[in-house]
Motif scaffolding. Structure first.
Motif, short mmCIF file in Angstrom:
data_model
loop_
_atom_site.label_atom_id
_atom_site.label_comp_id
_atom_site.label_asym_id
_atom_site.label_seq_id
_atom_site.Cartn_x
_atom_site.Cartn_y
_atom_site.Cartn_z
N ARG A 97 0.84 -1.28 -0.07
CA ARG A 97 0.00 0.16 -0.07
C ARG A 97 0.91 1.29 0.07
O ARG A 97 1.72 1.58 0.99
N VAL A 98 0.78 2.15 -1.06
CA VAL A 98 1.33 3.30 -1.28
C VAL A 98 0.46 4.49 -1.12
O VAL A 98 -0.45 4.56 -1.91
N VAL A 99 0.60 5.39 -0.17
CA VAL A 99 -0.40 6.55 0.01
C VAL A 99 0.55 7.80 -0.60
O VAL A 99 1.67 8.14 0.07
N VAL A 100 -0.29 8.55 -1.28
CA VAL A 100 0.41 9.72 -1.89
C VAL A 100 -0.68 10.83 -1.29
O VAL A 100 -1.83 10.83 -0.77
N GLN A 101 0.21 12.15 -1.54
CA GLN A 101 -0.69 13.25 -1.13
C GLN A 101 -0.30 14.32 -2.25
O GLN A 101 0.83 14.37 -2.83
N GLU A 102 -1.19 15.01 -2.54
CA GLU A 102 -1.14 16.24 -3.70
C GLU A 102 -0.16 17.14 -3.04
O GLU A 102 -0.27 17.73 -2.05
N ILE A 103 0.94 17.73 -3.81
CA ILE A 103 1.53 18.75 -3.65
C ILE A 103 1.09 19.90 -4.03
O ILE A 103 0.89 20.32 -5.38
N GLU A 104 0.78 20.65 -3.08
CA GLU A 104 0.22 22.15 -3.29
C GLU A 104 1.30 23.09 -4.04
O GLU A 104 2.38 22.97 -3.61
N SER A 105 0.95 23.65 -5.27
CA SER A 105 1.80 24.54 -5.63
C SER A 105 2.10 25.78 -5.03
O SER A 105 0.83 26.12 -4.38
N LYS A 106 3.21 26.40 -4.95
CA LYS A 106 3.27 27.53 -4.29
C LYS A 106 2.90 28.97 -5.03
O LYS A 106 3.51 28.71 -6.30
N GLU A 107 2.25 29.72 -4.66
CA GLU A 107 2.10 30.83 -5.31
C GLU A 107 3.17 31.84 -5.11
O GLU A 107 3.50 32.03 -4.14
#
Length: 447
Positions: A437-447
């Motif tokens: 099981r591989v859990v990923v998270q969205e990388i929020e873009s930096k403004e």
């Protein structure tokens, strides 16, 4: 003078008449004393190759004949020969029987068949039939060693002597490297046609057919009971033949080897089980194999299967020994069992070498060693250590709802999102790895 002459002539006539009467009475009495009278007759076929299965059948036939109160057994012999060990046992069976035995040869009684006929009380042949050519041969078809030939020659001579037959003729039927003047030259073996056999005392009577045979023996056809092999005994006779026995072992072992190179359990495995099953069935019916031998074989198969899951080789080695022991002990003769198994093992080894040369050792070892990864078509992917993916970044190739596929370091990875929906093309980071099981998270873009 004349009356004296008449008186002398009268006495000579009376004396001649008395002599003729005595001779007639003697012949009649002798014929009556020598006349055959059998009340219960059993007809038993002795056909095809002489082997251990035939011995078991004849044991049953003679036992049934004694139980039925038979006073005559007719052995209808038509055989090219066979195993001298089986023939020796059959000869002993005939000698020990209290029943009068007649060997009826209506075609041929060669080799081991000759020995069986010589043990009978009488030999009756038909025109055109033959007897003799009793030199033992090995599995390769060559004459046996000197020791075997010498021993068998003595056996033949002793059998001939039972009914006062010329023992040199019996030896001439066996010994190749010896000349018998008036019988055969050196380098040949003796066989006799019906007329020659009768001339030399190896046939007591020549008859045209069964009807004449019955007439010679003084037997009524309706008093003859036939004893034939059962279906199981026919199978046993077929299976216990050395050639067939070797073929079954070859098929059984080859089936196992081919099955190792083929995925799943298929035709090769089924054929192998059938071959081994027929081998044990035939030997069991013939009285050679027992449940102990069958149990040893099945235990060996079970241990060989367990070896796949229990590494180390010890369990497999014990299983192999158990299989070999069961196969050899089930054979009627240990030496013959070893020989047949040896031939089968040699041929199997050659085929195994050819398969390894074609497919390689990896194909074979994959049957016994569980690899890290198998093809997806097989329906299973072995667990892989993916902890090195932790904190790595990649891109979602498919939407994650929450499961989907991401690409990390150029590899497609099945993954799940932390909980929120992640659209395809979104950059992600691995935040947790638990087994597969591989859990990923969205990388929020930096403004």
């Amino acid at each position: 003078m004349v009356s004296g002459w008449h008186a002398g002539r009268t006495w000579r006539l009376w004396l001649s008449a008395i002599c003729v009467m005595v001779a007639v009475l003697g012949l009649t009495a002798g014929h009556a004393a020598g006349a055959k009278s059998y009340e219960k007759v059993v007809w038993v076929p002795v056909e095809h190759q002489i082997e251990q299965g035939l011995e078991k059948f004849l044991e049953r036939a003679f036992s049934e004949a004694e139980t039925a109160g038979a006073d005559l057994v007719i052995l209808d012999i038509n055989t090219p020969g066979g195993e001298i060990g089986a023939a020796d046992a059959i000869g002993q069976l005939i000698r020990q029987s209290p029943i009068h035995v007649v060997a009826y040869i209506d075609n041929q009684a060669f080799s081991a068949g000759t020995y069986i006929a010589l043990n009978a009380n009488e030999i009756v042949m038909t025109p055109g039939s033959s007897i003799g050519a009793a030199t033992p041969i090995d599995l390769a078809g060559n004459a046996a060693d000197v020791k075997t030939i010498s021993g068998w020659s003595e056996k033949m001579a002793q059998a001939a002597a039972l009914n006062n037959r010329n023992t040199d003729i019996a030896r001439a039927m066996v010994e190749i490297d010896r000349e018998f003047p008036g019988l055969k030259e050196k380098g040949t073996v003796l066989s006799l046609g019906a007329d020659r056999a009768q001339e030399l005392g190896y046939a007591d009577q020549i008859v045209a057919n069964k009807k004449e045979l019955y007439a010679y023996l003084g037997v009524q056809a309706d008093r003859v009971q036939e004893i034939n092999p059962t279906m199981g005994e026919r199978v046993a006779r077929f299976v216990t033949s050395p050639v067939v026995m070797s073929m079954l072992l070859i098929i059984g072992l080859l089936g196992i080897v081919v099955e190792l190179f083929a995925p799943g359990f298929g035709i090769a495995g089924t054929v192998s089980l059938c071959a081994f099953g027929l081998y044990f069935f035939g030997h069991y019916v013939a009285g050679f194999a027992s449940w102990l031998h069958i149990g040893l074989f099945l235990l060996g198969i079970l241990l060989m299967i367990m070896e796949v899951f229990l590494p180390g080789g010890i369990v497999g080695a014990i299983g192999f020994i158990s299989i070999v022991t069961g196969l050899i002990m089930a054979a009627y003769d240990t030496q013959q069992g070893l020989a047949s198994l040896g031939i089968a093992a040699l041929i199997t080894a050659i085929v195994t070498f050819l398969l390894i040369k074609k497919y390689g050792l990896k194909k074979l070892f994959n049957k016994f060693i569980l690899g890290d990864v198998q093809r997806n078509e097989a329906g299973y992917v072995a667990p892989k250590d993916q902890r090195d993916l932790l904190e790595k970044t990649g891109v979602a190739l498919t939407p994650l709802r929450p499961a989907g596929v991401v690409r990390i370091d150029g590899m497609r990875i099945d993954a799940v999102s932390v909980g929120a929906f992640i659209a395809a093309g979104t950059s992600v980071r691995v935040v947790q790895v638990e087994g597969t099981r591989v859990v990923v998270q969205e990388i929020e873009s930096k403004e």
